[in-house]
Design a protein around this motif. Structure first.
Motif, PDB file in Angstrom:
ATOM      1  N   SER A  48     -19.519  -0.737  -4.123  1.00  0.00           N
ATOM      2  CA  SER A  48     -18.064  -0.873  -3.997  1.00  0.00           C
ATOM      3  C   SER A  48     -17.563  -2.215  -4.520  1.00  0.00           C
ATOM      4  O   SER A  48     -16.418  -2.313  -4.967  1.00  0.00           O
ATOM      5  N   VAL A  49     -18.397  -3.256  -4.465  1.00  0.00           N
ATOM      6  CA  VAL A  49     -17.951  -4.564  -4.950  1.00  0.00           C
ATOM      7  C   VAL A  49     -17.692  -4.524  -6.450  1.00  0.00           C
ATOM      8  O   VAL A  49     -16.818  -5.243  -6.959  1.00  0.00           O
ATOM      9  N   VAL A  50     -18.391  -3.654  -7.169  1.00  0.00           N
ATOM     10  CA  VAL A  50     -18.152  -3.506  -8.603  1.00  0.00           C
ATOM     11  C   VAL A  50     -16.765  -2.910  -8.839  1.00  0.00           C
ATOM     12  O   VAL A  50     -16.048  -3.315  -9.768  1.00  0.00           O
ATOM     13  N   TYR A  51     -16.389  -1.947  -8.010  1.00  0.00           N
ATOM     14  CA  TYR A  51     -15.034  -1.401  -8.108  1.00  0.00           C
ATOM     15  C   TYR A  51     -14.000  -2.488  -7.846  1.00  0.00           C
ATOM     16  O   TYR A  51     -12.933  -2.515  -8.472  1.00  0.00           O
ATOM     17  N   GLY A  52     -14.300  -3.380  -6.897  1.00  0.00           N
ATOM     18  CA  GLY A  52     -13.381  -4.470  -6.620  1.00  0.00           C
ATOM     19  C   GLY A  52     -13.188  -5.383  -7.815  1.00  0.00           C
ATOM     20  O   GLY A  52     -12.059  -5.772  -8.143  1.00  0.00           O
ATOM     21  N   SER A  97      -2.451  -2.250  -6.558  1.00  0.00           N
ATOM     22  CA  SER A  97      -3.763  -2.557  -7.142  1.00  0.00           C
ATOM     23  C   SER A  97      -4.898  -2.126  -6.217  1.00  0.00           C
ATOM     24  O   SER A  97      -5.874  -1.509  -6.654  1.00  0.00           O
ATOM     25  N   ALA A  98      -4.775  -2.443  -4.927  1.00  0.00           N
ATOM     26  CA  ALA A  98      -5.818  -2.082  -3.974  1.00  0.00           C
ATOM     27  C   ALA A  98      -5.913  -0.565  -3.815  1.00  0.00           C
ATOM     28  O   ALA A  98      -7.014  -0.004  -3.762  1.00  0.00           O
ATOM     29  N   GLY A  99      -4.756   0.127  -3.756  1.00  0.00           N
ATOM     30  CA  GLY A  99      -4.777   1.573  -3.606  1.00  0.00           C
ATOM     31  C   GLY A  99      -5.384   2.282  -4.809  1.00  0.00           C
ATOM     32  O   GLY A  99      -6.158   3.228  -4.657  1.00  0.00           O
ATOM     33  N   LEU A 100      -5.057   1.817  -6.013  1.00  0.00           N
ATOM     34  CA  LEU A 100      -5.638   2.422  -7.219  1.00  0.00           C
ATOM     35  C   LEU A 100      -7.133   2.154  -7.313  1.00  0.00           C
ATOM     36  O   LEU A 100      -7.896   3.020  -7.761  1.00  0.00           O
ATOM     37  N   THR A 101      -7.547   0.970  -6.892  1.00  0.00           N
ATOM     38  CA  THR A 101      -8.986   0.668  -6.892  1.00  0.00           C
ATOM     39  C   THR A 101      -9.727   1.575  -5.925  1.00  0.00           C
ATOM     40  O   THR A 101     -10.800   2.114  -6.253  1.00  0.00           O
ATOM     41  N   LEU A 102      -9.187   1.765  -4.729  1.00  0.00           N
ATOM     42  CA  LEU A 102      -9.802   2.686  -3.776  1.00  0.00           C
ATOM     43  C   LEU A 102      -9.747   4.123  -4.284  1.00  0.00           C
ATOM     44  O   LEU A 102     -10.656   4.918  -4.020  1.00  0.00           O
ATOM     45  N   GLY A 103      -8.689   4.463  -5.036  1.00  0.00           N
ATOM     46  CA  GLY A 103      -8.621   5.787  -5.638  1.00  0.00           C
ATOM     47  C   GLY A 103      -9.745   6.023  -6.634  1.00  0.00           C
ATOM     48  O   GLY A 103     -10.331   7.107  -6.688  1.00  0.00           O
ATOM     49  N   CYS A 104     -10.045   4.990  -7.438  1.00  0.00           N
ATOM     50  CA  CYS A 104     -11.175   5.086  -8.366  1.00  0.00           C
ATOM     51  C   CYS A 104     -12.485   5.249  -7.616  1.00  0.00           C
ATOM     52  O   CYS A 104     -13.396   5.967  -8.051  1.00  0.00           O
ATOM     53  N   PRO A 137     -13.665  -3.707  -2.197  1.00  0.00           N
ATOM     54  CA  PRO A 137     -12.670  -3.470  -3.255  1.00  0.00           C
ATOM     55  C   PRO A 137     -11.315  -4.110  -2.971  1.00  0.00           C
ATOM     56  O   PRO A 137     -10.668  -4.629  -3.889  1.00  0.00           O
ATOM     57  N   ILE A 138     -10.882  -4.088  -1.703  1.00  0.00           N
ATOM     58  CA  ILE A 138      -9.549  -4.600  -1.406  1.00  0.00           C
ATOM     59  C   ILE A 138      -9.529  -6.117  -1.256  1.00  0.00           C
ATOM     60  O   ILE A 138      -8.461  -6.733  -1.328  1.00  0.00           O
ATOM     61  N   MET A 139     -10.686  -6.733  -1.047  1.00  0.00           N
ATOM     62  CA  MET A 139     -10.735  -8.195  -0.967  1.00  0.00           C
ATOM     63  C   MET A 139     -10.249  -8.832  -2.258  1.00  0.00           C
ATOM     64  O   MET A 139      -9.600  -9.879  -2.245  1.00  0.00           O
ATOM     65  N   PHE A 140     -10.577  -8.211  -3.383  1.00  0.00           N
ATOM     66  CA  PHE A 140     -10.238  -8.764  -4.694  1.00  0.00           C
ATOM     67  C   PHE A 140      -8.870  -8.308  -5.196  1.00  0.00           C
ATOM     68  O   PHE A 140      -8.318  -8.912  -6.117  1.00  0.00           O
ATOM     69  N   THR A 141      -8.335  -7.234  -4.638  1.00  0.00           N
ATOM     70  CA  THR A 141      -7.200  -6.578  -5.293  1.00  0.00           C
ATOM     71  C   THR A 141      -5.911  -6.539  -4.493  1.00  0.00           C
ATOM     72  O   THR A 141      -4.895  -6.080  -5.028  1.00  0.00           O
ATOM     73  N   GLY A 142      -5.912  -6.953  -3.239  1.00  0.00           N
ATOM     74  CA  GLY A 142      -4.631  -6.889  -2.544  1.00  0.00           C
ATOM     75  C   GLY A 142      -4.650  -7.125  -1.061  1.00  0.00           C
ATOM     76  O   GLY A 142      -3.586  -7.211  -0.437  1.00  0.00           O
ATOM     77  N   ALA A 143      -5.834  -7.228  -0.439  1.00  0.00           N
ATOM     78  CA  ALA A 143      -5.884  -7.456   1.003  1.00  0.00           C
ATOM     79  C   ALA A 143      -5.586  -8.911   1.307  1.00  0.00           C
ATOM     80  O   ALA A 143      -6.192  -9.811   0.728  1.00  0.00           O
ATOM     81  N   ALA A 144      -4.666  -9.141   2.222  1.00  0.00           N
ATOM     82  CA  ALA A 144      -4.266 -10.498   2.579  1.00  0.00           C
ATOM     83  C   ALA A 144      -4.977 -10.931   3.857  1.00  0.00           C
ATOM     84  O   ALA A 144      -5.206 -10.117   4.757  1.00  0.00           O
ATOM     85  N   PHE A 145      -5.341 -12.215   3.910  1.00  0.00           N
ATOM     86  CA  PHE A 145      -5.895 -12.777   5.138  1.00  0.00           C
ATOM     87  C   PHE A 145      -4.882 -12.635   6.264  1.00  0.00           C
ATOM     88  O   PHE A 145      -5.221 -12.251   7.383  1.00  0.00           O
ATOM     89  N   PHE A 146      -3.630 -12.921   5.973  1.00  0.00           N
ATOM     90  CA  PHE A 146      -2.559 -12.741   6.950  1.00  0.00           C
ATOM     91  C   PHE A 146      -1.242 -12.596   6.206  1.00  0.00           C
ATOM     92  O   PHE A 146      -0.981 -13.292   5.225  1.00  0.00           O
ATOM     93  N   THR A 147      -0.433 -11.665   6.664  1.00  0.00           N
ATOM     94  CA  THR A 147       0.925 -11.521   6.152  1.00  0.00           C
ATOM     95  C   THR A 147       1.833 -11.197   7.325  1.00  0.00           C
ATOM     96  O   THR A 147       1.433 -10.428   8.221  1.00  0.00           O
ATOM     97  N   PRO A 148       3.007 -11.774   7.391  1.00  0.00           N
ATOM     98  CA  PRO A 148       3.836 -11.630   8.587  1.00  0.00           C
ATOM     99  C   PRO A 148       4.358 -10.220   8.838  1.00  0.00           C
ATOM    100  O   PRO A 148       4.692  -9.869   9.965  1.00  0.00           O
ATOM    101  N   LEU A 205      -7.398  -2.871   8.077  1.00  0.00           N
ATOM    102  CA  LEU A 205      -8.330  -2.997   9.195  1.00  0.00           C
ATOM    103  C   LEU A 205      -9.730  -3.443   8.782  1.00  0.00           C
ATOM    104  O   LEU A 205     -10.311  -4.313   9.434  1.00  0.00           O
ATOM    105  N   PRO A 206     -10.338  -2.894   7.705  1.00  0.00           N
ATOM    106  CA  PRO A 206     -11.688  -3.363   7.346  1.00  0.00           C
ATOM    107  C   PRO A 206     -11.736  -4.852   7.023  1.00  0.00           C
ATOM    108  O   PRO A 206     -12.636  -5.562   7.488  1.00  0.00           O
ATOM    109  N   PHE A 207     -10.767  -5.328   6.250  1.00  0.00           N
ATOM    110  CA  PHE A 207     -10.735  -6.744   5.917  1.00  0.00           C
ATOM    111  C   PHE A 207     -10.374  -7.588   7.139  1.00  0.00           C
ATOM    112  O   PHE A 207     -10.852  -8.717   7.301  1.00  0.00           O
TER     113      PHE A 207
END
Length: 287
Positions: free
Chosen positions: A115-119, A138-145, A210-221, A234-236
């Motif tokens: 999965s890291v390659v997809y990321g 970006s994150a959703g399309l990566t997970l779609g792939c 995959p979402i670490m590289f493409t759109g998952a935020a550490f924190f967003t309000p 949730l995973p991140f």
């Protein structure tokens, strides 16, 4: 003597299979019991309805929970139509030649890529080349792939399982090829296609790399209000809590609570899919 030896082997293999099944069930129940006992104390109305706060040590998981659902929706909106259309082409239109064989081999190979390659692919293609930047899209399309090979494989198997006699009967009644596919083949294969979609949802919901590289935020309000906003998931979020440094002791109950909610989310989606599959199968049987 030969008959007794065959009976002995049959009983021995039966015991081995039963023992294997019981071992798997024990391991599964042990994991579930550990997660439930560790995380049930964190489950509350506030935990499910409040966003994280105070460096993730307080509050709840509302923002990453909604973000996970958003990622699932975006990924399925891309991968499900593309995967089913690809399977229809391979089964109904493609000729058995070197091109089709190579295409099938490529799809099977994609299912085994880490999965890291997809990321990294999503970062390079969606975020940089297409300039979507790190975002929900970006994150959703990566997970779609990531889910695409599972859906193609399940849909292709389902379409191949539809009896040829159903196609021949439709052709005999004057239906065109597309009418036969859309009115006969796809409805007959829909329960098995749905199974592949359910399996892909389970994988999409639990992926972190995959979402670490493409759109998952550490924190967003707040939650993502557009496809180009960053999103918590949730995973991140669990990964962040598990690597929180000096806050690990404070965040451990929240970590297992988030894991428990993620498991319940995947189980709930799977249960809904199983019920839908059963209803579709029953409808086809009655017809």
């Amino acid at each position: 003597m030969a008959l007794n030896a065959r009976k002995f082997k049959d009983r021995l293999l039966t015991y081995v299979l039963w023992s294997s099944m019981i071992l798997v069930i024990i391991v599964l129940l042990s994991i579930l019991a550990f997660i439930v006992t560790q995380g049930i104390g964190a489950i509350s109305i506030e935990f499910l309805t409040q966003p994280p706060r105070n460096s993730m040590t307080e509050g709840g998981i509302l923002t990453p929970l909604i973000g996970t659902l958003q990622l699932i929706i975006v990924s399925m909106m891309f991968s499900l139509p593309v995967g089913v259309c690809t399977a229809i082409y391979l089964v109904e239109y493609a000729k058995e030649d070197i091109y089709t064989t190579t295409l099938r081999l490529a799809i099977r190979s994609l299912a085994g890529i880490p999965s890291v390659v997809y990321g990294l692919f999503g970062l390079s293609f969606f975020c940089i080349l297409l300039r979507f930047k790190p975002s929900l899209l970006s994150a959703g399309l990566t997970l779609g792939c990531l889910a695409l090979p599972l859906i193609v494989g399940a849909a292709e198997t389902a379409l191949q399982a539809v009896p040829q006699s159903l196609r021949d009967a439709a052709y005999a009644l004057g239906a065109t090829k597309w009418q036969t596919i859309s009115k006969v083949v796809i409805p007959a294969a829909l329960p098995s296609v749905l199974t592949g979609a359910i399996l892909s949802v389970g994988r999409v919901a639990g992926e972190t790399a995959p979402i670490m590289f493409t759109g998952a935020a550490f924190f967003t309000p707040g939650i993502a209000k557009s496809l180009f906003d960053e999103v918590m998931a949730l995973p991140f979020h669990v990964y962040v809590l598990a690597t929180a440094g000096t806050f690990i002791d404070k965040t451990r109950p929240l970590q297992y609570g988030a894991i428990l909610v993620l498991m319940a989310l995947v189980l709930g989606i799977t249960l809904i899919g199983v019920i839908m599959r059963a209803k579709l199968s029953r409808r086809d049987y009655l017809m």
